[in-house]
Write a protein that holds these residues in place. Structure first.
Motif, PDB file in Angstrom:
ATOM      1  N   SER A 290       9.850   5.413 -11.112  1.00 26.38           N
ATOM      2  CA  SER A 290      10.350   4.057 -11.355  1.00 26.38           C
ATOM      3  C   SER A 290      10.363   3.249 -10.066  1.00 26.38           C
ATOM      4  CB  SER A 290      11.754   4.114 -11.968  1.00 26.38           C
ATOM      5  OG  SER A 290      11.743   4.778 -13.215  1.00 26.38           O
ATOM      6  N   GLU A 291      10.790   3.880  -8.980  1.00 23.16           N
ATOM      7  CA  GLU A 291      10.817   3.183  -7.684  1.00 23.16           C
ATOM      8  C   GLU A 291       9.410   2.834  -7.221  1.00 23.16           C
ATOM      9  OE1 GLU A 291      12.879   5.974  -5.270  1.00 23.16           O
ATOM     10  OE2 GLU A 291      14.885   5.311  -5.902  1.00 23.16           O
ATOM     11  N   LEU A 292       8.468   3.746  -7.430  1.00 21.02           N
ATOM     12  CA  LEU A 292       7.093   3.491  -7.017  1.00 21.02           C
ATOM     13  C   LEU A 292       6.456   2.390  -7.869  1.00 21.02           C
ATOM     14  CD1 LEU A 292       5.822   7.158  -6.437  1.00 21.02           C
ATOM     15  CD2 LEU A 292       6.460   5.486  -4.687  1.00 21.02           C
ATOM     16  N   ARG A 293       6.700   2.419  -9.159  1.00 20.35           N
ATOM     17  CA  ARG A 293       6.120   1.393 -10.042  1.00 20.35           C
ATOM     18  C   ARG A 293       6.682   0.014  -9.723  1.00 20.35           C
ATOM     19  NH1 ARG A 293       5.614   3.298 -16.231  1.00 20.35           N
ATOM     20  NH2 ARG A 293       4.362   1.391 -16.222  1.00 20.35           N
ATOM     21  N   ALA A 294       7.927  -0.045  -9.309  1.00 20.30           N
ATOM     22  CA  ALA A 294       8.555  -1.331  -8.978  1.00 20.30           C
ATOM     23  C   ALA A 294       7.929  -1.977  -7.746  1.00 20.30           C
ATOM     24  CB  ALA A 294      10.058  -1.141  -8.760  1.00 20.30           C
ATOM     25  N   ARG A 295       7.205  -1.190  -6.961  1.00 18.11           N
ATOM     26  CA  ARG A 295       6.585  -1.717  -5.737  1.00 18.11           C
ATOM     27  C   ARG A 295       5.243  -2.399  -6.021  1.00 18.11           C
ATOM     28  NH1 ARG A 295       8.901  -3.009  -1.472  1.00 18.11           N
ATOM     29  NH2 ARG A 295       7.527  -2.034   0.075  1.00 18.11           N
TER      30      ARG A 295
ATOM     31  N   LEU B  25      -0.580   6.354 -13.207  1.00 16.84           N
ATOM     32  CA  LEU B  25       0.673   5.730 -13.615  1.00 16.84           C
ATOM     33  C   LEU B  25       0.923   4.398 -12.908  1.00 16.84           C
ATOM     34  CD1 LEU B  25       2.993   8.879 -13.672  1.00 16.84           C
ATOM     35  CD2 LEU B  25       2.319   7.516 -15.646  1.00 16.84           C
ATOM     36  N   LEU B  26       0.551   4.332 -11.624  1.00 14.96           N
ATOM     37  CA  LEU B  26       0.829   3.134 -10.830  1.00 14.96           C
ATOM     38  C   LEU B  26      -0.222   2.042 -11.021  1.00 14.96           C
ATOM     39  CD1 LEU B  26       1.986   4.853  -7.502  1.00 14.96           C
ATOM     40  CD2 LEU B  26       3.401   4.022  -9.392  1.00 14.96           C
ATOM     41  N   ARG B  27      -1.431   2.412 -11.389  1.00 14.61           N
ATOM     42  CA  ARG B  27      -2.517   1.475 -11.688  1.00 14.61           C
ATOM     43  C   ARG B  27      -2.761   0.451 -10.571  1.00 14.61           C
ATOM     44  NH1 ARG B  27      -2.912   0.671 -17.948  1.00 14.61           N
ATOM     45  NH2 ARG B  27      -4.401  -0.849 -17.203  1.00 14.61           N
ATOM     46  N   PRO B  28      -3.003   0.910  -9.344  1.00 16.73           N
ATOM     47  CA  PRO B  28      -3.341  -0.029  -8.272  1.00 16.73           C
ATOM     48  C   PRO B  28      -4.742  -0.604  -8.463  1.00 16.73           C
ATOM     49  CG  PRO B  28      -3.668   2.207  -7.515  1.00 16.73           C
ATOM     50  CD  PRO B  28      -3.064   2.313  -8.893  1.00 16.73           C
ATOM     51  N   ARG B  29      -5.042  -1.693  -7.782  1.00 17.82           N
ATOM     52  CA  ARG B  29      -6.388  -2.285  -7.855  1.00 17.82           C
ATOM     53  C   ARG B  29      -7.411  -1.342  -7.230  1.00 17.82           C
ATOM     54  NH1 ARG B  29      -5.654  -8.227  -5.316  1.00 17.82           N
ATOM     55  NH2 ARG B  29      -7.868  -8.434  -5.934  1.00 17.82           N
ATOM     56  N   TRP B  30      -7.021  -0.678  -6.161  1.00 22.30           N
ATOM     57  CA  TRP B  30      -7.915   0.254  -5.469  1.00 22.30           C
ATOM     58  C   TRP B  30      -7.166   1.554  -5.190  1.00 22.30           C
ATOM     59  CZ3 TRP B  30      -7.201  -4.756  -3.215  1.00 22.30           C
ATOM     60  CH2 TRP B  30      -8.219  -5.673  -3.512  1.00 22.30           C
ATOM     61  N   SER B  31      -7.883   2.625  -5.141  1.00 21.50           N
ATOM     62  CA  SER B  31      -7.298   3.922  -4.802  1.00 21.50           C
ATOM     63  C   SER B  31      -8.383   4.787  -4.186  1.00 21.50           C
ATOM     64  CB  SER B  31      -6.713   4.599  -6.050  1.00 21.50           C
ATOM     65  OG  SER B  31      -7.687   4.683  -7.077  1.00 21.50           O
ATOM     66  N   VAL B  32      -7.998   5.639  -3.246  1.00 23.50           N
ATOM     67  CA  VAL B  32      -8.965   6.455  -2.526  1.00 23.50           C
ATOM     68  C   VAL B  32      -8.380   7.842  -2.307  1.00 23.50           C
ATOM     69  CG1 VAL B  32      -8.176   5.588  -0.273  1.00 23.50           C
ATOM     70  CG2 VAL B  32     -10.454   6.588  -0.484  1.00 23.50           C
ATOM     71  N   ALA B  33      -9.240   8.851  -2.396  1.00 22.30           N
ATOM     72  CA  ALA B  33      -8.817  10.241  -2.225  1.00 22.30           C
ATOM     73  C   ALA B  33     -10.016  11.067  -1.784  1.00 22.30           C
ATOM     74  CB  ALA B  33      -8.255  10.787  -3.540  1.00 22.30           C
ATOM     75  N   PRO B  34      -9.783  12.318  -1.336  1.00 23.06           N
ATOM     76  CA  PRO B  34     -10.908  13.189  -0.978  1.00 23.06           C
ATOM     77  C   PRO B  34     -11.761  13.520  -2.203  1.00 23.06           C
ATOM     78  CG  PRO B  34      -8.826  14.065  -0.146  1.00 23.06           C
ATOM     79  CD  PRO B  34      -8.483  12.974  -1.093  1.00 23.06           C
TER      80      PRO B  34
ATOM     81  N   VAL C 258       0.862  -1.187   0.000  1.00 24.86           N
ATOM     82  CA  VAL C 258       0.000   0.000   0.000  1.00 24.86           C
ATOM     83  C   VAL C 258       0.894   1.231   0.000  1.00 24.86           C
ATOM     84  CG1 VAL C 258      -1.728   1.310   1.288  1.00 24.86           C
ATOM     85  CG2 VAL C 258      -1.834  -1.176   1.266  1.00 24.86           C
ATOM     86  N   LEU C 259       0.473   2.269  -0.714  1.00 25.97           N
ATOM     87  CA  LEU C 259       1.160   3.557  -0.683  1.00 25.97           C
ATOM     88  C   LEU C 259       0.219   4.608  -0.113  1.00 25.97           C
ATOM     89  CD1 LEU C 259       3.606   5.339  -1.447  1.00 25.97           C
ATOM     90  CD2 LEU C 259       2.456   5.762  -3.646  1.00 25.97           C
ATOM     91  N   VAL C 260       0.666   5.298   0.948  1.00 25.64           N
ATOM     92  CA  VAL C 260      -0.071   6.414   1.547  1.00 25.64           C
ATOM     93  C   VAL C 260       0.644   7.700   1.145  1.00 25.64           C
ATOM     94  CG1 VAL C 260      -0.867   7.497   3.682  1.00 25.64           C
ATOM     95  CG2 VAL C 260      -0.832   4.995   3.487  1.00 25.64           C
ATOM     96  N   ILE C 261      -0.074   8.616   0.525  1.00 25.68           N
ATOM     97  CA  ILE C 261       0.502   9.878   0.042  1.00 25.68           C
ATOM     98  C   ILE C 261       0.009  11.025   0.911  1.00 25.68           C
ATOM     99  CG2 ILE C 261       0.764  11.433  -1.924  1.00 25.68           C
ATOM    100  CD1 ILE C 261      -0.006   9.108  -3.754  1.00 25.68           C
ATOM    101  N   LYS C 262       0.947  11.788   1.471  1.00 27.23           N
ATOM    102  CA  LYS C 262       0.576  12.995   2.223  1.00 27.23           C
ATOM    103  C   LYS C 262       1.579  14.092   1.883  1.00 27.23           C
ATOM    104  CE  LYS C 262      -2.169  15.091   5.197  1.00 27.23           C
ATOM    105  NZ  LYS C 262      -3.611  15.215   5.002  1.00 27.23           N
ATOM    106  N   LEU C 263       1.219  14.940   0.950  1.00 22.09           N
ATOM    107  CA  LEU C 263       2.088  16.024   0.491  1.00 22.09           C
ATOM    108  C   LEU C 263       1.584  17.334   1.081  1.00 22.09           C
ATOM    109  CD1 LEU C 263       2.441  14.872  -3.229  1.00 22.09           C
ATOM    110  CD2 LEU C 263       4.032  14.491  -1.327  1.00 22.09           C
ATOM    111  N   ARG C 264       1.921  17.522   2.357  1.00 26.38           N
ATOM    112  CA  ARG C 264       1.473  18.709   3.085  1.00 26.38           C
ATOM    113  C   ARG C 264       2.583  19.134   4.050  1.00 26.38           C
ATOM    114  NH1 ARG C 264      -2.292  21.998   1.777  1.00 26.38           N
ATOM    115  NH2 ARG C 264      -2.968  22.324   3.897  1.00 26.38           N
ATOM    116  N   HIS C 265       2.220  19.946   5.049  1.00 28.49           N
ATOM    117  CA  HIS C 265       3.188  20.439   6.028  1.00 28.49           C
ATOM    118  C   HIS C 265       3.427  19.404   7.125  1.00 28.49           C
ATOM    119  CE1 HIS C 265       3.010  24.262   3.998  1.00 28.49           C
ATOM    120  NE2 HIS C 265       1.722  24.416   4.266  1.00 28.49           N
ATOM    121  N   HIS C 266       4.354  19.733   8.032  1.00 29.35           N
ATOM    122  CA  HIS C 266       4.801  18.782   9.054  1.00 29.35           C
ATOM    123  C   HIS C 266       3.662  18.261   9.923  1.00 29.35           C
ATOM    124  CE1 HIS C 266       8.472  21.005   7.982  1.00 29.35           C
ATOM    125  NE2 HIS C 266       9.123  19.918   8.325  1.00 29.35           N
TER     126      HIS C 266
END
Length: 402
Positions: A89-94, A114-123, A14-22
């Motif tokens: 490339s590193e993310l796709r390899a996972r 780009l990563l084409r996961p089976r499931w994905s969720v966002a706001p 699973v990849l969790v993405i959080k591109l925000r402040h500390h």
């Protein structure tokens, strides 16, 4: 095509993405913990900005941490392109089965495609490209009436998973090196664990800060009760200047028997966490250090102005470390969410907030017996109300709104 039914047992990565402040990144850590609980066989990775990496490094649920350096764009097109390609490339390899995107940053939608996961969720953000990028959507990135921790966990509720109380713990790991440095600093100043108050009055946003004169008056009152004060700030010049102003205001009165140690600009985020974990009490404004203190289980007095405390207040273990939010009760306009009154960078709800009100919150928490270790954990936040006037005993020459 119909969406495949979500199955935690089918998750490998699973990849969790959080591109925000500390602070935002730290408050996303329960998502990592819950994913590991519901799918213990799964490797949980995260993607964040490089400067926020300390908020996630060492998290027990984390397998790999992927980073985006905000400086890439300043290093020229080809350097940035090479760094971006390496990351993808590193993310796709996972070969991720699930991507959890915890903001409305457009990069998340592109990455899912780009990563084409089976499931994905966002706001839920906008129709078209965004909505069509994900298999699941949850109501919003933020909600002024719900805490950010709960809003982040809505991403997993959208998948049919319900968090437990244990899932809601915010976790930060200082690490042995940071703990050793802080142990040395405290020993050098003769401060025992639980024997001092940590005051961090600064923020990168000046409109969130309490006036230096009032911070100084609070420190005077606490020191008069015998509590050593440890001051901290980021290395930023404006934050260090605020600490210097606090020190200058305190130097105008007779010295207290309780020492004041100034560590402004001297600590990493990991060291800040290690320091605040040893404090009897943390006092600060709406900022990442306040969230760090709550994550470490230290009782927190959080001073709020225009930002919303229901959404961003200190998050801890209910019934044990009772945090206090201190905010004006005579400004019905707050929380306005603006950068000061009419975006003036000055917040009247903070410049008039009385020392007596903050001191009352500190005294209430100092009277609570120490919590058993480990001091981590779902929040009970209490507001402390008082008129917006300073009592004569806490007034100081030149005090008041500045």
């Amino acid at each position: 095509m119909p969406i495949e039914a979500f199955s935690p047992a089918s998750l490998r990565r699973v990849l969790v993405i959080k591109l925000r402040h500390h602070g935002d990144v730290l408050l996303a850590t329960p998502v990592l913990s819950m994913l590991k609980r519901v799918a213990p066989q799964c490797e949980v990775d995260a993607l964040a900005y490089a400067d926020t990496a300390p908020m996630l490094e060492g998290h027990p649920a984390l397998a790999q941490l992927h980073l985006i350096d905000r400086n890439w764009k300043r290093q020229g097109f080809w350097t940035q392109a090479a760094a971006e390609w390496k990351l993808i490339s590193e993310l796709r390899a996972r070969h991720y089965d699930l991507v959890v995107h915890l903001s409305v940053h457009t990069r998340g939608a592109w990455l899912v495609r780009l990563l084409r996961p089976r499931w994905s969720v966002a706001p839920r953000f906008r129709a078209g490209f965004w909505a069509n990028s994900f298999t699941h959507l949850y109501p919003a990135q933020s909600d002024p009436l719900r805490h950010t921790v709960e809003t982040n966990l809505d991403s997993l509720r959208a998948l049919g998973l319900e968090p437990t109380a244990a899932d809601k713990i915010v976790t930060m790991v200082p690490g042995a090196r940071a703990e050793a440095r802080i142990a040395g600093l405290l020993a050098g100043h003769g401060l025992p664990s639980g024997g001092f108050i940590h005051v961090h009055p600064a923020s990168r946003w000046a409109f969130k800060c309490w006036p230096a004169q009032r911070v100084a008056a609070l420190c005077d009152a606490l020191a008069a009760k015998g509590w050593p004060i440890v001051l901290s700030s980021a290395p930023d010049a404006n934050e260090k200047a605020l600490i210097a102003e606090v020190r200058a205001a305190r130097d105008k009165i007779a010295a207290s028997s309780a020492p004041t140690i100034d560590l402004s600009g001297q600590l990493s985020l990991k060291e800040l966490a290690a320091l605040t974990a040893q404090a009897k009490l943390f006092v600060g404004v709406d900022s990442a250090p306040m969230h760090i203190a709550a994550a470490m289980g230290t009782p927190v007095v959080a001073i709020f102005g225009p930002s919303g405390d229901l959404e961003w207040g200190p998050w801890g273990e209910a019934g044990k470390n009772l945090h206090r939010v201190v905010a004006s009760t005579t400004h019905p306009c707050r929380p306005c969410g603006m950068a000061g009154c009419n975006d003036s960078k000055v917040s009247a709800c903070l410049t008039t907030l009385p020392v007596a009100q903050v001191l009352a919150a500190c005294e209430a928490l100092l009277a609570i017996p120490p919590a058993p270790c480990p001091r981590q954990g779902v929040t009970e936040v209490r507001r402390v109300a008082a008129p917006d006037t300073d009592g004569p005993a806490l007034g100081r020459p030149g005090g008041g709104a500045v």
